[in-house]
Design an enzyme around this catalytic site. Structure first.
Site, PDB file in Angstrom:
ATOM      1  N   ALA A 334       1.288  48.191   2.655  1.00  0.00           N
ATOM      2  CA  ALA A 334       0.777  47.720   1.364  1.00  0.00           C
ATOM      3  C   ALA A 334       1.681  48.204   0.228  1.00  0.00           C
ATOM      4  CB  ALA A 334      -0.652  48.211   1.147  1.00  0.00           C
ATOM      5  N   TRP A 337       4.764  46.121   0.310  1.00  0.00           N
ATOM      6  CA  TRP A 337       4.474  44.771  -0.190  1.00  0.00           C
ATOM      7  C   TRP A 337       4.643  44.708  -1.696  1.00  0.00           C
ATOM      8  CZ3 TRP A 337       0.843  43.085  -3.743  1.00  0.00           C
ATOM      9  CH2 TRP A 337       0.667  41.697  -3.829  1.00  0.00           C
ATOM     10  N   HIS A 338       4.309  45.800  -2.388  1.00  0.00           N
ATOM     11  CA  HIS A 338       4.392  45.787  -3.843  1.00  0.00           C
ATOM     12  C   HIS A 338       5.831  45.754  -4.344  1.00  0.00           C
ATOM     13  CE1 HIS A 338       0.122  46.869  -3.688  1.00  0.00           C
ATOM     14  NE2 HIS A 338       0.073  46.478  -4.934  1.00  0.00           N
ATOM     15  N   GLY A 339       6.766  46.171  -3.553  1.00  0.00           N
ATOM     16  CA  GLY A 339       8.152  46.118  -3.985  1.00  0.00           C
ATOM     17  C   GLY A 339       9.084  46.814  -3.024  1.00  0.00           C
ATOM     18  N   PHE A 487       5.368  40.990  -7.880  1.00  0.00           N
ATOM     19  CA  PHE A 487       5.115  41.294  -6.484  1.00  0.00           C
ATOM     20  C   PHE A 487       4.869  40.041  -5.664  1.00  0.00           C
ATOM     21  CE2 PHE A 487       3.113  45.151  -8.655  1.00  0.00           C
ATOM     22  CZ  PHE A 487       4.331  45.787  -8.726  1.00  0.00           C
TER      23      PHE A 487
END
Length: 487
Positions: A334, A337-339, A487
């Site tokens: 997770a 996933w944000h960056g 994102f």
């Protein structure tokens, strides 16, 4: 510039400021909505085609030519998912499912993570690395996850409706969801597409209420307090520990108001069009532990990782150690996933570690009396950990994060409070207002929304005018982009 030239430029040029709170979008949406009211009364096919065309235009204004990835993903995902339902045995169905998921992920992996992985390889090989010139398409993570959820749900038999290409295209390109979600499942949106529900007054007034609250959060609170927060994270060493702590507190409110405000506007616009989407935030800073926090924060993403990563890894079905591992890995992914940054990985790892510690201690925590001071201590510990994690999420590098933490713990004094309030009065008022509004109970928020829905039209117009006037008065010339759009 002549009007004809302006219109030509507006229709042809992508705009980096294009968003649900930009003035060009607001004007465009008013025109779109007026025509939509007429089109919706004619036929479902005409309505779907009209919204699809506008959604693709919206994607183009946000991404330029890179918007072609969206229809390409839509076509590939739709036809390959159909092969799953047509396959004669489980092995073939599984192969088509994995082929579709991998194909959906390839553009995301290339645009978002190529430079990150190449830089890691460069460090391993001790070579010089020049980042490739890759532009990340806005919203690619969100529509990719929607496509994957549809494919996996069809494979699992969780979603069994027959879906036409036009219906699926509407689902995947629906413009309120494109820039930053919320990630919407097929089971939520497609049944509403298939049945042309009558747009009631409740739909319209709920939509207006959500748009108003979203504008207050995003365009009023988040954008204003972002100025000071940016100063702190740009050069924390230049400020005292107290000022650094205020910057961290301000950012925690900024990212909540920014993203939940966007979600409110997105869900509100969908409601105006007659579609009901699920809530994406539920007062997350009221949480008493990290598990509860992730049931309240970015609900569409946390449930996505639960259903499509945590549970497939084994969830809590394979023993205590494996449960900790699955929880930690899910939060690590997770974060990634944000960056494509080690700071986001660190943020995810800290949340994963916090959840593992909470689950490990739960056997003893369940024996503690549920008194008000225990609940307060639980809230204080949870909120403090979330604040600590936000430092790593927002900081551009590890040195900045460590500097902020060091300043807070070694250079903190309450003597800065009075001059800080005197100097940044409006900022303090906005932060206090945001945190105060966040502290109200869910049922009270629902009562307030219902009061607006039931109020006379005159009251609705007055409140809308007040909100618009406040937004205009405090609007910054340098508008802050949606944090989660990247994102």
């Amino acid at each position: 510039m002549p009007l004809s030239d302006y219109i030509t430029h507006y229709l042809s040029a992508p705009d980096s400021t294009w968003s649900l709170v930009s003035l060009p979008f607001a004007v465009t949406f008013i025109v779109f909505f007026g025509i939509y009211i007429l089109v919706r009364q004619q036929s479902k096919t005409l309505m779907l085609g009209y919204v699809l065309a506008f959604s693709l235009f919206f994607a183009y204004k946000a991404n330029g030519v890179l918007m072609l990835l969206l229809p390409a993903t839509m076509l590939a995902s739709y036809y390959m998912t159909r092969r799953i339902t047509e396959a004669e045995d489980d092995t073939a169905r599984r192969r088509w499912m994995w082929a579709t998921v991998v194909l959906d992920l390839l553009p995301l992996l290339y645009f978002k993570y190529t430079n990150f992985f190449v830089s890691i390889l460069s460090d391993i090989l001790s070579s010089n690395f020049s980042p490739l010139s890759i532009i990340l398409p806005v919203g690619i993570s969100f529509y990719t996850f929607q496509a994957i959820s549809y494919t996996v749900d069809v494979y699992r038999g969780r979603f069994t409706m027959e879906v036409s290409l036009l219906e699926y295209a509407f689902y995947l390109t629906f413009f309120p969801l494109l820039m930053a979600g919320p990630i919407t499942r097929a089971e939520t949106l497609i049944p509403q597409i298939k049945h042309r529900y009558h747009v009631t007054d409740k739909h319209v007034y709920t939509g207006i209420w959500l748009i108003m609250t979203g504008l207050v959060k995003k365009a009023l609170i988040a954008d204003y307090i972002a100025q000071y927060n940016n100063w702190i994270f740009d050069d924390p060493a230049a400020y005292s520990g107290f000022e650094n702590l205020m910057g961290v507190l301000g950012y925690s409110l900024q990212i909540y108001c920014d993203f939940s405000g966007y979600s409110d506007i997105s869900i509100g616009i969908a409601s105006l069009l007659g579609f009901t989407l699920l809530e994406n935030f539920r007062f997350p800073y009221q949480s008493l532990n990290l598990q509860e926090f992730w049931r309240r924060w970015h609900i569409s993403l946390s449930t996505w990782f639960r259903d499509y990563l945590y549970i497939p890894l084994g969830g809590n079905r394979k023993g205590e150690i494996r449960t900790y591992f699955n929880n930690f890995i899910s939060m690590l992914v997770a974060g990634l996933w944000h960056g494509a940054s080690w700071m986001f990985v660190t943020w995810g790892a800290l949340h994963g570690l916090g959840q593992v510690v909470h689950k490990f201690c739960k056997r003893w925590l369940n024996k503690v009396d549920n008194t008000w001071y225990v609940r307060f201590l639980s809230w204080a510990l949870t909120f403090s950990w979330v604040l600590l994690c936000w430092i790593f999420f927002r900081s551009p590098d590890m040195h900045t994060a460590i500097t902020i933490i060091s300043k807070i713990f070694t250079d903190f004094s309450w003597t800065y409070l009075a001059p800080f309030v005197q100097t940044r009065t409006t900022w303090v008022v906005f932060v206090a207002l945001g945190l105060g509004l966040h502290a109200i109970r869910q049922q009270h928020a629902e009562c307030l929304k219902q009061w607006f829905i039931d109020s006379p039209i005159t009251m609705k117009v007055i409140l809308l005018f007040i909100v618009m006037q406040l937004v205009v008065n405090f609007r910054l010339s340098d508008i802050q982009p949606f944090i989660y759009a990247q994102f």
